[in-house]
Design an enzyme around this catalytic site. Structure first.
Site, PDB file in Angstrom:
ATOM      1  N   LYS A 126       0.869  -1.188   0.000  1.00  0.00           N
ATOM      2  CA  LYS A 126       0.000   0.000   0.000  1.00  0.00           C
ATOM      3  C   LYS A 126       0.892   1.221   0.000  1.00  0.00           C
ATOM      4  CE  LYS A 126      -4.440   0.983   0.223  1.00  0.00           C
ATOM      5  NZ  LYS A 126      -5.600   0.167  -0.147  1.00  0.00           N
ATOM      6  N   ASP A 166      -7.164   4.271  -4.483  1.00  0.00           N
ATOM      7  CA  ASP A 166      -7.748   4.137  -3.149  1.00  0.00           C
ATOM      8  C   ASP A 166      -8.370   5.509  -2.863  1.00  0.00           C
ATOM      9  OD1 ASP A 166      -7.784   2.180  -0.682  1.00  0.00           O
ATOM     10  OD2 ASP A 166      -7.304   4.112   0.197  1.00  0.00           O
TER      11      ASP A 166
HETATM   12  P1  NDP Z   1     -13.056   7.716  -2.639  1.00  0.00           P
HETATM   13  O1  NDP Z   1     -11.986   8.707  -2.493  1.00  0.00           O
HETATM   14  O2  NDP Z   1     -13.666   7.487  -3.976  1.00  0.00           O
HETATM   15  O3  NDP Z   1     -14.251   8.027  -1.629  1.00  0.00           O
HETATM   16  C1  NDP Z   1     -14.021   8.098  -0.267  1.00  0.00           C
HETATM   17  C2  NDP Z   1     -15.319   8.391   0.448  1.00  0.00           C
HETATM   18  O4  NDP Z   1     -15.125   8.232   1.833  1.00  0.00           O
HETATM   19  C3  NDP Z   1     -15.781   9.813   0.242  1.00  0.00           C
HETATM   20  O5  NDP Z   1     -17.180   9.876   0.319  1.00  0.00           O
HETATM   21  C4  NDP Z   1     -15.132  10.527   1.423  1.00  0.00           C
HETATM   22  O6  NDP Z   1     -15.784  11.711   1.808  1.00  0.00           O
HETATM   23  C5  NDP Z   1     -15.267   9.485   2.495  1.00  0.00           C
HETATM   24  N1  NDP Z   1     -14.175   9.682   3.472  1.00  0.00           N
HETATM   25  C6  NDP Z   1     -12.841   9.644   3.223  1.00  0.00           C
HETATM   26  N2  NDP Z   1     -12.141   9.901   4.331  1.00  0.00           N
HETATM   27  C7  NDP Z   1     -13.030  10.120   5.290  1.00  0.00           C
HETATM   28  C8  NDP Z   1     -12.937  10.437   6.649  1.00  0.00           C
HETATM   29  N3  NDP Z   1     -11.723  10.599   7.260  1.00  0.00           N
HETATM   30  N4  NDP Z   1     -14.092  10.563   7.354  1.00  0.00           N
HETATM   31  C9  NDP Z   1     -15.305  10.376   6.745  1.00  0.00           C
HETATM   32  N5  NDP Z   1     -15.450  10.088   5.441  1.00  0.00           N
HETATM   33  C10 NDP Z   1     -14.347   9.964   4.731  1.00  0.00           C
HETATM   34  O7  NDP Z   1     -12.452   6.343  -2.069  1.00  0.00           O
HETATM   35  P2  NDP Z   1     -12.950   4.845  -2.307  1.00  0.00           P
HETATM   36  O8  NDP Z   1     -14.407   4.797  -2.478  1.00  0.00           O
HETATM   37  O9  NDP Z   1     -12.074   4.258  -3.348  1.00  0.00           O
HETATM   38  O10 NDP Z   1     -12.529   4.169  -0.930  1.00  0.00           O
HETATM   39  C11 NDP Z   1     -13.421   4.052   0.178  1.00  0.00           C
HETATM   40  C12 NDP Z   1     -12.940   2.951   1.105  1.00  0.00           C
HETATM   41  O11 NDP Z   1     -12.893   1.714   0.394  1.00  0.00           O
HETATM   42  C13 NDP Z   1     -11.527   3.132   1.669  1.00  0.00           C
HETATM   43  O12 NDP Z   1     -11.482   2.568   2.960  1.00  0.00           O
HETATM   44  C14 NDP Z   1     -10.673   2.291   0.725  1.00  0.00           C
HETATM   45  O13 NDP Z   1      -9.471   1.892   1.333  1.00  0.00           O
HETATM   46  C15 NDP Z   1     -11.616   1.125   0.488  1.00  0.00           C
HETATM   47  N6  NDP Z   1     -11.367   0.318  -0.701  1.00  0.00           N
HETATM   48  C16 NDP Z   1     -11.307   0.877  -1.936  1.00  0.00           C
HETATM   49  C17 NDP Z   1     -11.115   0.077  -3.033  1.00  0.00           C
HETATM   50  C18 NDP Z   1     -11.132   0.629  -4.409  1.00  0.00           C
HETATM   51  O14 NDP Z   1     -11.054  -0.159  -5.349  1.00  0.00           O
HETATM   52  N7  NDP Z   1     -11.243   1.929  -4.620  1.00  0.00           N
HETATM   53  C19 NDP Z   1     -10.929  -1.380  -2.903  1.00  0.00           C
HETATM   54  C20 NDP Z   1     -11.111  -1.873  -1.562  1.00  0.00           C
HETATM   55  C21 NDP Z   1     -11.299  -1.033  -0.515  1.00  0.00           C
HETATM   56  P3  NDP Z   1     -15.099  13.143   1.525  1.00  0.00           P
HETATM   57  O15 NDP Z   1     -15.298  13.402   0.074  1.00  0.00           O
HETATM   58  O16 NDP Z   1     -15.813  14.073   2.409  1.00  0.00           O
HETATM   59  O17 NDP Z   1     -13.640  12.976   1.885  1.00  0.00           O
HETATM   60  O1  2IT Z   2      -7.903  -1.573  -0.644  1.00  0.00           O
HETATM   61  C1  2IT Z   2      -7.862  -2.062  -1.793  1.00  0.00           C
HETATM   62  O2  2IT Z   2      -8.011  -3.274  -1.990  1.00  0.00           O
HETATM   63  C2  2IT Z   2      -7.686  -1.157  -2.925  1.00  0.00           C
HETATM   64  N1  2IT Z   2      -7.620   0.055  -2.730  1.00  0.00           N
HETATM   65  C3  2IT Z   2      -7.558  -1.693  -4.317  1.00  0.00           C
HETATM   66  C4  2IT Z   2      -6.159  -2.178  -4.568  1.00  0.00           C
HETATM   67  C5  2IT Z   2      -5.862  -2.595  -5.983  1.00  0.00           C
HETATM   68  O3  2IT Z   2      -4.687  -2.914  -6.216  1.00  0.00           O
HETATM   69  O4  2IT Z   2      -6.747  -2.616  -6.838  1.00  0.00           O
END
Ligand code: NDP
Ligand code: 2IT
Length: 446
Positions: A126, A166
């Protein structure tokens, strides 16, 4: 807890005393793994756990860039290359002001087990930076990404380490990072995933984490004699994972009544209009608050944690770590919520997780439930290596099979090692660990 596991956990706490998120993840993982070490003393003899909890390599670097006012800014860049026993390091890059080593180590550690659960040949890593893309111009984001890659490129490659998106890292950022990697190395290779479809990206990668979460949750609730159809759902966050979780769970016949961002949440008793959310978040890069001004009958409330006080059957936390604490968990249980699926990484605190398990709430831990994103990233790597592109349907069908496979592995390991057969926390940790442990044992002390 097994004496060996307890000792390694104590040593970890002493050596990493200030890394609260890393210790939180490690505590849960090591508690789950305890019964494995009871059965397999050869792992202790090989110092397996001491090696497993320590990242293979941590890279920390300066990221200087110039903002639109001509001022020089400096951020801190990281890549945690945690474990390469079963494949090249794989995992996202987080761009958020809260990013620090503890958060990236927790995410890297989770990623090792998650990637193992997919059944695909990917190790865990990561990275990211404390850079905040919010409110920055496209030119500023590009300047940051180019500078970040100017250091990172020497540590990554299609067969060594393959970063992805992420929080804060979406299609725009991946594009700038890829362009700079190609310029520096001259290589057109699958070094990043989540790429645009015109330059090697995979169909269905954008949807994969959210869709995969819903496939996992459907498998879990149906295995326990329940259904998703007709249920009321809360989805926190409104980013990539949240949006496609809402899309799929709605297609499955459920009704999502709330979403959020870090400022507050919207409640729409008629069911969220996802086209409005997509316009606000994906096109305008706006705030979720704007939904209430556009959709009659909906409400906006300040404060993101209030979302858990709403009545629901299923909760899908899809924002960030520790967004769902004991107070939220108690409210969900009291309101009759019967299933929780973690789209985010470690959104539930240890206390919240314990409350769900104690109260018989079906609980899908993030490292299993959100593994669809990285799984399709691995499919993107396969397509890049083959120099072929698969159809949306092909990728989505593979994703469905992978999520079913992950659920089955979790259920089987829970039945063997858990205090009860529905303890998928133990199931995910043990099933993910066994493959990595066997690979590490086979490869000697490295
Ligand atoms: P995005 O940046 O697309 O969206 C993040 C969302 O979470 C936004 O709505 C944001 O709100 C909110 N958020 C972020 N930080 C905070 C905080 N400190 N407190 C409250 N809300 C918060 O990210 P993703 O959707 O890609 O990721 C969301 C989660 O999923 C993370 O935990 C990530 O690690 C996990 N994840 C993502 C994957 C992927 O493929 N993208 C795969 C597996 C897991 P705001 O706009 O106000 O910051
Ligand atoms: O937390 C996660 O699994 C991710 N942000 C996606 C990682 C990836 O390599 O697609």
């Amino acid at each position: 807890m097994n004496a060996y596991t307890a000792r390694v956990l104590e040593e970890l706490k002493t050596r990493n005393a200030h890394e609260s998120e890393f210790l939180q993840a490690a505590t849960e993982i090591l508690e789950s793994l305890s019964p494995v070490f009871d059965k397999r003393p050869e792992l202790e003899a090989a110092g397996l756990l001491e090696r497993f909890v320590e990242p293979e390599r941590v890279i920390l670097f300066r990221v200087p860039w110039v903002d639109d006012q001509g001022k020089t800014r400096v951020n801190r860049g990281y890549r945690v290359q945690f474990n390469s026993a079963i494949g090249p390091y794989k995992g996202g890059l987080r761009l958020h002001p809260s990013v620090n080593l503890s958060i990236l180590k927790f995410l890297g550690f989770e990623q090792v087990l998650k990637n193992s659960l997919t059944g695909l040949p990917i190790g865990g890593g990561k990275g990211g930076s404390d850079f905040d893309p919010k409110g920055k111009s496209d030119r500023e984001v590009m300047a940051f990404c180019q500078s970040f890659m100017t250091e990172l490129y020497r540590h990554i490659g299609q067969d060594t380490d393959v970063p992805a998106g992420d929080i804060g890292t979406g299609a725009r950022e991946i594009g700038y990072l890829y362009g700079q990697y190609k310029r520096l190395t001259g290589l057109y290779e699958g070094v990043l995933t989540g790429k645009g479809l015109t330059y090697g990206g995979s169909l269905a990668r954008t949807q994969a984490t959210g869709y995969g979460l819903c496939y996992f949750v459907k498998n879990m609730v149906e295995a326990n004699g329940k259904t998703v159809q007709g249920k009321t759902v809360l989805v926190s966050g409104s980013g990539n994972v949240a949006i496609y979780a809402v899309e799929k769970i709605t297609q499955m016949g459920a009704k999502v009544v709330a979403m959020s961002d870090s400022n507050g949440y919207i409640y729409d008793p008629n069911g969220i209009h996802l086209d409005v959310v997509k316009q606000i978040k994906e096109v305008e890069r706006g705030r979720i608050k704007e939904y209430a001004a556009r959709v009659p009958g909906s409400e906006y409330h300040e404060g993101c944690k209030g979302i858990w006080s709403l009545k629901c059957d299923i909760a899908l936390p899809c924002a960030t770590q520790n967004e769902l604490d004991a107070e939220g968990a108690k409210a969900l249980v009291a309101n009759g919520c019967f299933a929780v699926g973690e789209g985010a990484n470690m959104p539930s605190t240890l206390e919240a997780t314990e409350l769900f398990l104690q109260n018989g709430v079906l609980f899908a831990p993030g490292k299993a439930a959100n593994a669809g994103g990285v799984a399709v990233s691995a499919l993107e790597m396969s397509q890049n290596s083959q120099r072929l592109s698969w159809t949306f349907q092909e990728v989505d069908d593979k994703l469905k099979d992978i999520m079913k496979g992950i659920f089955d592995k979790c259920a089987e390991a829970a039945a063997t090692y858990g205090d009860k057969p529905t303890n998928y926390v133990v199931g995910a940790n043990v099933a993910g660990f066994l493959k990595v442990a066997d690979a590490m044992m086979a490869q000697g002390v490295v």
